[in-house]
Design an enzyme around this catalytic site. Structure first.
Site, short mmCIF file in Angstrom:
data_model
loop_
_atom_site.label_atom_id
_atom_site.label_comp_id
_atom_site.label_asym_id
_atom_site.label_seq_id
_atom_site.Cartn_x
_atom_site.Cartn_y
_atom_site.Cartn_z
N ASN A 102 0.83 -1.20 0.00
CA ASN A 102 0.00 0.00 0.00
C ASN A 102 0.87 1.26 0.00
OD1 ASN A 102 -2.40 1.66 0.34
ND2 ASN A 102 -3.37 -0.17 1.19
N HIS A 132 21.99 3.06 11.88
CA HIS A 132 23.04 4.07 11.79
C HIS A 132 23.89 4.00 13.06
CE1 HIS A 132 22.19 6.50 8.17
NE2 HIS A 132 20.98 6.02 8.33
N ALA A 183 -1.21 -3.86 13.49
CA ALA A 183 -0.86 -2.48 13.20
C ALA A 183 0.07 -1.89 14.25
CB ALA A 183 -2.13 -1.64 13.11
#
Length: 211
Positions: A102, A132, A183
């Site tokens: 999506n 990082h 989610a």
């Protein structure tokens, strides 16, 4: 304006708006299909039925293999970095058949990200195999953009996995086949097949095998 005239005007506006929306959608679809044909030539290998919404942001496409019937909506970021801050990497992104993504998803790679067949990915999902720098004192003294990029291991997502809205999948993670990630979960460890996963950090809610 008389009531009858007001009704006629509103009806005409609705009809014209609906027609205009359909024309816009058809034009956008046509434009994206042309865009897809141009983009697919950049990949190391790309299967049939490739569709990607414009715009897409792709770095290192020659390190990527895409299966058949791939579909992504707009603003996909696919990034395979082979050289950052003076360090050479050997990235590869492998995406299987029938994968649908999506809006606004981001996949970043310096090592390996593999996504299996029949995977469905909701909006705003972030998948990365690197950091990082690390959390040592010396590393934290260095500006983030100047730290060496490190990978603890690849990300491997199995077949038939459903990844919900806003999920983040961190480095060195394997998601077993037929799993569901709820989610906004942050996945930082492995899960077996048929796992229902959720939370920050993600944990096993249940195994479908136990049902």
């Amino acid at each position: 304006m008389r009531p009858l005239n007001r009704i006629v005007v509103k009806t005409l506006a609705f009809v014209l708006g609906f027609i205009n929306l359909k024309l816009q959608n058809r034009f956008a679809n046509f434009k994206n299909r042309i865009y897809s044909e141009i983009i697919k030539k950049a990949f190391n290998k790309c299967g049939e039925g490739f569709y990607i919404g414009s715009p897409a942001y792709i770095i290192g496409a020659h390190y990527m293999t895409i299966g058949d019937n791939f579909e992504s909506l707009a603003r996909l970021r696919l990034e395979a970095y082979d050289y950052v801050n003076g360090i050479k990497y050997n990235p590869r992104i492998i995406i299987g058949n029938n994968v649908a993504i999506n809006f606004d998803c981001h996949i970043g790679c310096i090592n390996e990200v593999t996504i299996g067949n029949n995977v469905l990915i909701a909006s705003k999902v972030y998948i990365t195999d690197h950091f990082h720098g690390d959390t040592s004192l010396e590393s934290l003294k260095v500006p983030p953009r100047e730290r060496p990029i490190l990978s603890k291991g690849p990300v491997i997502i199995g077949d038939n996995v459903w990844i919900g809205e806003g999920v983040t999948i961190m480095p060195n993670v394997k998601i077993g086949n037929n799993s569901v990630i709820g989610a906004n979960a942050v996945v930082n460890r492995d899960f077996l097949p048929f796992s229902i996963i959720g939370g920050v950090p993600a944990k096993l809610i249940k195994s479908a095998l136990d049902a």
